[in-house]
Design an enzyme around this catalytic site. Structure first.
Site, short mmCIF file in Angstrom:
data_model
loop_
_atom_site.label_atom_id
_atom_site.label_comp_id
_atom_site.label_asym_id
_atom_site.label_seq_id
_atom_site.Cartn_x
_atom_site.Cartn_y
_atom_site.Cartn_z
N ASP A 111 1.23 -5.07 8.31
CA ASP A 111 0.06 -4.23 8.11
C ASP A 111 -1.16 -5.17 7.97
O ASP A 111 -1.21 -6.00 7.07
CB ASP A 111 0.24 -3.39 6.84
N ARG A 130 -11.70 -4.06 -7.83
CA ARG A 130 -11.59 -4.81 -6.59
C ARG A 130 -12.97 -5.00 -5.98
O ARG A 130 -13.70 -4.04 -5.76
CB ARG A 130 -10.67 -4.05 -5.63
N PHE A 185 0.85 -1.20 0.00
CA PHE A 185 0.00 0.00 0.00
C PHE A 185 0.89 1.26 0.00
O PHE A 185 1.91 1.29 0.68
CB PHE A 185 -0.89 -0.05 1.24
N TYR A 202 -11.65 0.98 9.89
CA TYR A 202 -12.82 1.41 9.10
C TYR A 202 -13.14 0.47 7.94
O TYR A 202 -14.07 0.71 7.20
CB TYR A 202 -12.64 2.85 8.59
N LYS A 203 -12.35 -0.59 7.77
CA LYS A 203 -12.62 -1.54 6.69
C LYS A 203 -13.54 -2.65 7.22
O LYS A 203 -14.68 -2.37 7.54
CB LYS A 203 -11.29 -2.05 6.12
C1 LIG Z 1 -6.40 1.25 4.05
C2 LIG Z 1 -4.97 0.99 4.25
C3 LIG Z 1 -4.16 1.91 4.94
C4 LIG Z 1 -4.74 3.21 5.39
O1 LIG Z 1 -3.92 4.02 6.14
P1 LIG Z 1 -4.56 5.33 6.82
O2 LIG Z 1 -3.49 5.92 7.60
O3 LIG Z 1 -5.74 4.88 7.61
O4 LIG Z 1 -5.04 6.21 5.71
C5 LIG Z 1 -2.84 1.56 5.18
N1 LIG Z 1 -2.33 0.37 4.75
C6 LIG Z 1 -3.09 -0.52 4.06
C7 LIG Z 1 -2.50 -1.82 3.63
C8 LIG Z 1 -4.41 -0.22 3.79
O5 LIG Z 1 -5.16 -1.09 3.10
#
Ligand SMILES: *Cc1c(COP(=O)(O)O)cnc(C)c1O
Length: 410
Positions: free
Chosen positions: A211, A385, A134, A236-237
């Site tokens: 992560d 996705r 990411f 939030y996911k």
């Molecule tokens: C959604 C996501 C993030 C989001 O990071 P934020 O700091 O909440 O914006 C980070 N890493 C991965 C792998 C994600 O899918």
């Protein structure tokens, strides 16, 4: 295998039967669903809103804030980051009590943990990450590398299957301080072998930082057994915490005395209300707090997580693999013949909670699909996705949504 005989009608009938036999089907009624016909295939970007969360936030506003005022800090809010951390950690991540806390966002928590890890591996100047990770993970690592004069070794071209222990083994040596990877890849949904990769890292004396954004709540995670050192993830996911909800971080208990995070805020200090001179970190996971938490957002995380813990990871994972497996069957029948390719692993054992299908015209297709009442996620350059949330996505959402996608590609 491709089954050309299956038609859209066959798949709809199969989906109706799967929905009828779904032991988790009742959970959808515990969410706010203003439009039951909307096909929502993006529960891994922003999970739906639980009814209990609306009630809980209203209670925090009217009773705890308006009524309790400053008293509510002591009575209700001070221990929320740790209480929620334990609920997520022990309920969904295989952590022990006191190893997880909820605070800040994933990006900030990544930064805190990468800096903390580097500080206890002095002399080692290399960090490992994959190119497909990411963006925020890559950027944070690049920022820390620039700050500390580190070298990044990139894992390249792992494709649909994501990084494995062999990729890490190829790059690791005694100069490596940290290996940071996603447990479930945000594009392909490939699940990394956390235990095997951690073992490779530990043999070379390096730490691991995972992560868990696309794992928490959908895929079983066992941080303790895997020997993981550090982890972060958002709420939030699949955890349905709401837009911008605070994130979690995990620090393995054995490492805690040695580690120190770089942001010395008052919330991480011992006896914070003494307002004393000088920083002395809390002796527990609260040392990873920085400043005052967003209480409304924090309170909103609890009901969704509690529902997932109640459903239990075995049932969540069973529904999740059934959903993604069904999506792959629909892909074979309706999308592969129309020029789509599968951007996720075929083997359910190494596939997380979403399925990515690829098409050269993906951007246009997602726009048209959204206009047709189906909400997936576009992932440049060619990925569509499909996020399938075990508590709220129906098998008929998959069959109807993908039939519409197929029609748009004709
Ligand atoms: C959604 C996501 C993030 C989001 O990071 P934020 O700091 O909440 O914006 C980070 N890493 C991965 C792998 C994600 O899918």
């Amino acid at each position: 295998m491709v089954e050309p005989a299956l038609t859209s009608d066959d798949l709809t009938r199969e989906a109706v039967a799967l929905d009828a036999g779904d032991p988790l089907a009742g959970y959808r009624g515990r969410f706010v669903v203003p439009d039951d016909d909307l096909i929502y295939l993006d529960g891994n970007s922003l999970g739906r809103a639980p009814l209990a969360t609306v009630q809980r936030v209203n209670e925090v506003l009217t009773s705890e804030w308006a009524g309790g005022l400053i008293r509510s800090w002591d009575e209700r809010w001070l221990d929320l980051p740790v209480r929620l951390g334990d609920l997520i950690g022990t309920g969904l991540l295989g952590a022990r009590p006191g190893e997880v806390v909820v605070c800040d966002n994933t990006t900030t928590n990544l930064y805190k943990l990468v800096q903390a890890a580097m500080a206890i591996r002095p002399g080692r100047r290399v960090v490992i990450i994959d190119r497909d990770n990411f963006p925020t993970d890559r950027y944070v690592l690049e920022g820390v590398a620039a700050d500390r004069g580190l070298v990044i070794r990139w894992i390249d071209d792992t494709g649909v299957d994501g990084p494995g222990p062999e990729h890490v083994a190829d790059l690791i040596d005694e100069d490596v301080a940290l290996v940071t990877l996603s447990h479930v890849a945000y594009q392909s949904a490939a699940i990394a072998d956390m235990a095997a990769i951690t073992e490779v890292a530990h043999e070379a004396g390096a730490l691991t930082l995972w992560d868990l954004c696309h794992s928490a709540g959908a895929v079983p995670v066992d941080l303790t057994t895997a020997g993981a050192d550090l982890a972060v993830g958002c709420t939030y996911k699949y955890l349905n915490g709401g837009p911008g909800a605070p994130a979690f971080l995990y620090v393995r208990d054995e490492l805690r005395p040695e580690l120190r995070q770089p942001i010395w805020g008052w919330w991480g200090r011992q006896e914070m209300f003494e307002m004393a001179q000088g920083y002395r970190p809390q002796p527990d996971i609260r040392s990873y707090l920085t400043g005052t938490p967003p209480v409304l957002a924090l309170a909103a995380v609890e009901p969704g997580v509690a529902m997932l813990v109640e459903a239990g990871l075995p049932a969540l994972r069973a529904k999740s693999t059934a959903l993604t497996g069904f999506a792959v069957r629909v892909f074979d029948a309706l999308l592969a013949p129309r020029g789509f390719t599968l951007g996720s692993p075929r083997d359910a054992a190494v596939r997380g909670g979403h399925v990515t299908v690829c098409h050269p015209d993906a951007g246009r297709l997602v726009r048209d699909l959204t206009a047709a009442g189906v909400l997936p996620d576009f992932r440049a350059p060619d990925g569509i996705r499909l996020g399938l949330a075990p508590l709220t996505t129906r098998f008929t959402d998959v069959s109807r949504g993908l039939a519409r996608l197929a029609a748009l590609a004709d």
